[in-house]
Scaffold this motif. Sequence first.
Motif, mmCIF file in Angstrom:
data_model
loop_
_atom_site.group_PDB
_atom_site.id
_atom_site.type_symbol
_atom_site.label_atom_id
_atom_site.label_comp_id
_atom_site.label_asym_id
_atom_site.label_seq_id
_atom_site.Cartn_x
_atom_site.Cartn_y
_atom_site.Cartn_z
ATOM 1 N N VAL A 314 0.836 -1.198 0.000
ATOM 2 C CA VAL A 314 0.000 0.000 0.000
ATOM 3 C C VAL A 314 0.871 1.249 0.000
ATOM 4 O O VAL A 314 0.613 2.224 -0.708
ATOM 5 C CB VAL A 314 -0.949 -0.009 1.220
ATOM 6 C CG1 VAL A 314 -1.685 1.316 1.336
ATOM 7 C CG2 VAL A 314 -1.927 -1.163 1.109
ATOM 8 N N ALA A 319 -3.324 2.422 -2.146
ATOM 9 C CA ALA A 319 -4.343 1.509 -1.624
ATOM 10 C C ALA A 319 -5.175 0.876 -2.720
ATOM 11 O O ALA A 319 -5.799 -0.144 -2.533
ATOM 12 C CB ALA A 319 -5.249 2.252 -0.649
ATOM 13 N N ALA A 346 -5.997 -1.469 3.295
ATOM 14 C CA ALA A 346 -6.085 -0.751 2.015
ATOM 15 C C ALA A 346 -7.546 -0.421 1.752
ATOM 16 O O ALA A 346 -8.268 -1.222 1.177
ATOM 17 C CB ALA A 346 -5.530 -1.627 0.899
#
Lengths: 540, 183
Positions: A314, A319, A346
């Motif tokens: 991430v 994300a 995420a």
Amino acid sequence: MPKIIVDGKEIECRDKIPVLQAVLEAGGDVPHYCYHPGLSIVASCRLCLMEMKMPNPKTKAMEWTPRLFPSCQTPVKDGLEVRFESDKVKDNQTHCMEYFLLNHPLDCPVCDQAGECYLQDYSLKFGESTSRMVEPKNKNPKKDIGSKTLLYADRCVMCSRCVRFCNEVAGTGELAIINRGSRAEIDVFPGVPLENKLQGNVVDICPVGCLLDKDFLMQQRVWFLKSADSVCAGCSAGCTITVDANEGKVWRLKPRYNPGVNDWWMCDEGRFGFKYVHDPRRLNRLTVRRGAELDYPDWSALPEIVTLRLESVVKKDGAGSVAVVLSPFMACEEAWMLASMVRCIAPQAALVCGPAPMVGEDEAFPKGGNGHPAKFMIRAEKCPNKRGIEMIIAGLGGPTLSFTDFLKQAGEKKIAAAWIVGGSPTEWVGDDLKKALGHIALVIAQDIFPSAVTDAATVIVPSCSWAERSGCFVNVDGKIQPFEAGINPIEGCQRDGNYLYAVFGGEGLYSAEKVRALMAKQMPAFGQLHVPPPVPEHAH
Amino acid sequence: MTAKPDWKQTDIIHVDQPELSMTERMYLPQIFGGMKTTLRHMFKKKLRDETVVQYPEQKRQLRKEIYRGVHRLNRDDQGRVACVACFMCETACPAHCIHIEGAESPWPDREKYPIKFDIDELRCIYCGMCEEACPVDAIELTPEYHLVGGSREEMIFDKEKLLNIFDRTKDEKPRKNPNITGY
Ligand code: SF4
Ligand code: SF4
Ligand code: SF4
Ligand code: FES
């Protein structure tokens, strides 16, 4: 609701059912062989006979009639008065029982039905301890009538349930009664073996040990088996079953009554399809790939391993580069915990519903039903929980991808990390997925068998078969049905719910109910489970 | 399996150990009581001769037909194992020391026979329930009691070993009821 009087006691019952069914539902025990609520009524075994009050044709006064009536064939009517606790009825029961045992070989010690046999139970309760038969017994040889079924004709009580099942539910009519009187036998027609896809059910409905399952033959004595209420994972119909296990091994599956879903039945594919649970090729070690090296960490390290790895992805790729492929073989609870946990790390992670294997077309029984509603369906979708996964994905909201879009995005290198769940008993990884895997940097594979996905994975999480897990499946009609684990996970594995609960950061130990309660706050639908009504204790 | 406990919390009764009195705590009266019995046997020749057996030079007189020693698996008159693998003994055994695996028998006159029959002689409590339960009198306890082994595995007697014990003891203790069961 009509009220009838049985042995002086008033009972309230459903309308349009036979007296026998009403008494059974009220908790009574009336011996019966030929009556089965799912089949037509023939009233041929004469074991369920009762006395009934009828108006005397001359005086019009209500009197006990001299003859006995089959309670399985007499519908309930408001005010009807019957009795079973009379000498006449009891005499009939004892004499019927003696008659059923005339030619019976009394080989309970080697009979697989022993322990769940209604000849044993009724002999004990309604029969006599001796037989007056002095003639030699008829000996009917054992017959191999189908690929999965054996017929021990000398144990038969000629209830004709099996014949009616093949005619009315399977619609294939392979079985028939040949000969007459004491020489009557169940048999198949020459050259036409019992080969329908529901043949396992004739073994279930046979009240004695005449029809036996070749697969279960002489494997276990039934009193050693512990049953867990489960749901078949063979197709999306969601037949409720029991998983009968002993010493950590599943020995057989039996259908569990569930009106409107599978009624009393299940198909052979599901019934005998559990063998993969004990396949030696199953994954059984949590594995982390570090370059060329394989590392086998302890299960307690799993939450840290996956969180750290996902977090670093991430941080590097954002994300939106994370995807979770939820498998239609997962329980709803597991899918929800996994998706929620990844979304915590995420928030933009895409949820994907994995591929649902399709084999042929939905198959309806009875065969040649002439437009009548089907009594049983085998679904083409060979996974138990596609609807459930779709519900979870919709309920959680946020970014979602179809499986094809997921493959496309992966091919375009837009996905840097993917947690891919398998769980299929058959080979499920297609060429397109194999190709896509090469473009994903971090693959966390959760599966029961080694596959291309586990080969490409950095973290391999061995998964459990449905018989080792608990949770709920949503069947093709949207019914949410809970299931329990029948056995403990095989050596080296952990229940998926357990480790996902740890990864999810839940408090205490995993229990499906606890997670369901959490889910219901987000998705109220999961507060309402479909649990079939209990079967009367003495019905069979 | 998600265990459904068949007991309730209220079924649990807490029992405390009774408080020991001063004399009980000293243990001396009990020790002297024991010594007294030992000394009595040591110094009275008659008692000594009646109770002490000079094993192994001397063997005890056993009532062979009821003595409960090591098991045997009987053979029928054709030399086949008489057991029909009904699992009655395994079911009755309170020590859970019998392990059987059944299979279809190779003989036309018989339905089922054991392909595996193990008894853990270390776990067995020699209660004779198995003998009692057997519908074909296939399992019996014998007057043999010198059971020795170098390891635990050795003390798990398999089908072969149990049949051998039958061959060894059949003259000493003939099979009972062979014609009643027909096996
Ligand atoms: S085989 Fe079983 S189900 Fe069929 S008639 Fe005989 S007893 Fe009834
Ligand atoms: S003697 Fe008792 S404990 Fe030993 S095998 Fe037989 S039943 Fe079990
Ligand atoms: S009870 Fe007798 S016949 Fe049955 S399994 Fe045991 S030894 Fe064999
Ligand atoms: S006659 Fe009623 S159950 Fe058979």
